[in-house]
Design a protein around this motif. Structure first.
Motif, short mmCIF file in Angstrom:
data_model
loop_
_atom_site.label_atom_id
_atom_site.label_comp_id
_atom_site.label_asym_id
_atom_site.label_seq_id
_atom_site.Cartn_x
_atom_site.Cartn_y
_atom_site.Cartn_z
N GLU A 1 34.70 -40.20 -26.40
CA GLU A 1 34.35 -38.95 -25.75
C GLU A 1 34.48 -39.06 -24.23
O GLU A 1 34.99 -38.16 -23.57
N LEU A 2 34.01 -40.17 -23.68
CA LEU A 2 34.08 -40.35 -22.23
C LEU A 2 35.53 -40.42 -21.75
O LEU A 2 35.84 -39.94 -20.65
N SER A 3 36.39 -41.01 -22.56
CA SER A 3 37.80 -41.17 -22.15
C SER A 3 38.51 -39.84 -21.99
O SER A 3 39.54 -39.76 -21.29
N ARG A 4 37.99 -38.78 -22.62
CA ARG A 4 38.62 -37.46 -22.50
C ARG A 4 38.08 -36.67 -21.32
O ARG A 4 38.56 -35.56 -21.07
N ASP A 5 37.11 -37.21 -20.61
CA ASP A 5 36.49 -36.48 -19.51
C ASP A 5 37.09 -36.93 -18.17
O ASP A 5 37.08 -38.13 -17.85
N PRO A 6 37.61 -36.01 -17.37
CA PRO A 6 38.22 -36.38 -16.08
C PRO A 6 37.25 -37.09 -15.13
O PRO A 6 37.64 -38.03 -14.43
N VAL A 7 36.01 -36.63 -15.10
CA VAL A 7 35.02 -37.26 -14.23
C VAL A 7 34.79 -38.71 -14.66
O VAL A 7 34.75 -39.62 -13.82
N ALA A 8 34.65 -38.93 -15.94
CA ALA A 8 34.43 -40.28 -16.45
C ALA A 8 35.62 -41.18 -16.14
O ALA A 8 35.45 -42.35 -15.77
N GLN A 9 36.84 -40.64 -16.26
CA GLN A 9 38.03 -41.43 -15.98
C GLN A 9 38.06 -41.86 -14.51
O GLN A 9 38.40 -43.01 -14.18
N ARG A 10 37.70 -40.93 -13.64
CA ARG A 10 37.72 -41.25 -12.20
C ARG A 10 36.66 -42.31 -11.85
O ARG A 10 36.95 -43.28 -11.16
N VAL A 11 35.46 -42.11 -12.39
CA VAL A 11 34.38 -43.05 -12.08
C VAL A 11 34.64 -44.41 -12.73
O VAL A 11 34.20 -45.44 -12.21
N ALA A 12 35.34 -44.44 -13.86
CA ALA A 12 35.65 -45.71 -14.52
C ALA A 12 36.48 -46.60 -13.62
O ALA A 12 36.32 -47.83 -13.61
N THR A 13 37.39 -45.99 -12.85
CA THR A 13 38.20 -46.76 -11.91
C THR A 13 37.32 -47.39 -10.84
O THR A 13 37.49 -48.56 -10.46
N GLU A 14 36.34 -46.61 -10.34
CA GLU A 14 35.41 -47.13 -9.35
C GLU A 14 34.54 -48.24 -9.96
O GLU A 14 34.28 -49.27 -9.31
N ALA A 15 34.10 -48.04 -11.19
CA ALA A 15 33.25 -49.04 -11.85
C ALA A 15 34.01 -50.34 -12.08
O ALA A 15 33.45 -51.43 -11.94
N GLU A 16 35.30 -50.24 -12.39
CA GLU A 16 36.10 -51.45 -12.60
C GLU A 16 36.21 -52.25 -11.31
O GLU A 16 36.13 -53.49 -11.32
N ALA A 17 36.39 -51.54 -10.18
CA ALA A 17 36.45 -52.23 -8.89
C ALA A 17 35.12 -52.87 -8.53
O ALA A 17 35.07 -53.94 -7.92
N GLU A 18 34.02 -52.24 -8.94
CA GLU A 18 32.68 -52.73 -8.58
C GLU A 18 32.20 -53.84 -9.51
O GLU A 18 31.62 -54.84 -9.05
N PHE A 19 32.43 -53.69 -10.83
CA PHE A 19 31.86 -54.63 -11.80
C PHE A 19 32.91 -55.52 -12.48
O PHE A 19 32.55 -56.39 -13.27
N GLY A 20 34.19 -55.25 -12.21
CA GLY A 20 35.23 -56.09 -12.78
C GLY A 20 35.60 -55.77 -14.21
O GLY A 20 36.27 -56.57 -14.87
#
Length: 350
Positions: A213-232
């Motif tokens: 469900e999260l993967s279909r949400d544009p907001v979640a996709q954008r924040v996931a990129t930020e989370a990957e940079a922050e938490f690896g």
């Protein structure tokens, strides 16, 4: 040696006796219930288990002393028609009866959140073969929750079809996990082929919407990129989810083993202390043996506490990067996404 043998014999007798007492109490409490009342309990259970399409499945021995023939007699008095037996987990009796107004369907979220289900009625094609279009439509609409599973509802399908529907789900990409009966409706939890699931020991796992469900949400996709940079780690990556879930389950098994190392000697120590405390007054070798047993059990229990604490901390530490990344994405999606609700509270309640 006599004292040691007596001690362990006492432990075995206490544990065995306790189990026998519980079993005997359950049987006796049923036998003390008047037979007419047990028959009435079976009537109520038949009506409670009845699906919206008039189908019901019940154990062949739902109460002590109530045999299958009597269950059939009670069901027939209520207007049910016997459809034979099934034996998915244990012997079950199948019945059906026509209901005024026909079948109805319901839909809604499961208590675990995003695992949405839709109840579907049984039908047949003009040629008489089962029509699985409604069931396939349900599979197409499934969305997994944070445990990696979705609930498949079987409430309006005849129990004889359940095994066939499990195989049909597997053929369409959904692996059977375990049965899941809710509100009197049959069903099962399923996961997409190749997906790890966390349905036990899940107290410290992620809670909320599933990554589908999260993967279909544009907001979640954008924040996931930020989370990957922050938490690896990208929490929306199926590979990252599977790795986190598999590691969490391995850590949980280790934690459970240490819990057993603590619990068993601790409970044994209590039983032994109650059974052998009077022997301390004898002094000499007998008292020394008793104290030695106490110390040994206490040492094992202490070792278990230390190991349990370390294993629990390790489990939390290993999950932390993924969990923190997931919670960042889920929070953003719930508060700024498109139609994604916060189901973590419902998950905790379930």
């Amino acid at each position: 040696m006599n004292t040691v043998a007596w001690t362990f014999a006492a432990i075995a007798m206490v544990i065995g006796g306790g189990c026998l007492v519980l079993i005997a109490w359950a049987v006796i409490s049923q036998l003390l219930t008047p037979l007419d009342k047990r028959y009435e309990q079976v009537r109520k259970e038949l009506l409670k288990r009845e699906s919206p399409t008039g189908v019901v499945q019940i154990s062949a021995t739902p109460r002590v002393g109530v045999k299958a023939d009597k269950v059939r007699e009670i069901a027939e008095e209520l207007g049910f028609v016997y459809d034979g037996d099934s034996n998915i987990h244990s012997r079950q009796l199948n019945f059906h009866r026509p209901l005024p107004g026909g079948a109805r369907s319901t839909s809604g979220d499961s208590p675990t959140g995003a695992a949405r289900t839709t109840s579907t009625a049984t039908s047949t094609t003009p040629g008489g073969a089962p029509d699985h279009s409604a069931f396939l439509a349900q599979l197409a609409s499934l969305t997994t929750d944070s445990s990696g599973t979705a609930r498949v509802d079987l409430g309006d399908f005849h129990p004889r079809q359940h095994k066939e529907l499990v195989r049909l789900a597997d053929a369409h990409g959904w692996t059977y996990v375990h049965p899941d009966r809710r509100d009197g409706r049959a069903g099962f939890l399923a996961t997409r082929h190749g997906t790890e699931t966390v349905t036990t020991n899940d107290e410290y796992f992620i809670k909320g919407p599933g990554i589908d469900e999260l993967s279909r949400d544009p907001v979640a996709q954008r924040v996931a990129t930020e989370a990957e940079a922050e938490f690896g780690v990208n929490p929306l990556s199926p590979l990252a989810y599977n790795e986190a879930a598999a590691r969490y389950k391995a850590d949980s098994r280790r934690t459970n083993r240490w819990a057993a190392v603590f619990t068993l000697p601790f409970l044994t120590l209590i039983v032994v202390a109650l059974a052998t405390g009077r022997l301390l007054g004898d002094g000499g070798t007998t008292a020394a043996v008793v104290v030695g047993i106490w110390v040994g059990l206490a040492a094992l229990a202490t070792l278990g506490v230390v190991g349990l604490t370390h294993a629990h901390r390790r489990r939390k530490a290993n999950l932390a990067p993924y969990k923190q990344a997931y919670e960042k994405v889920a929070h953003a999606a719930v508060h700024g996404g498109h139609g994604i609700s916060d189901r973590s509270a419902a998950d905790d309640a379930h």
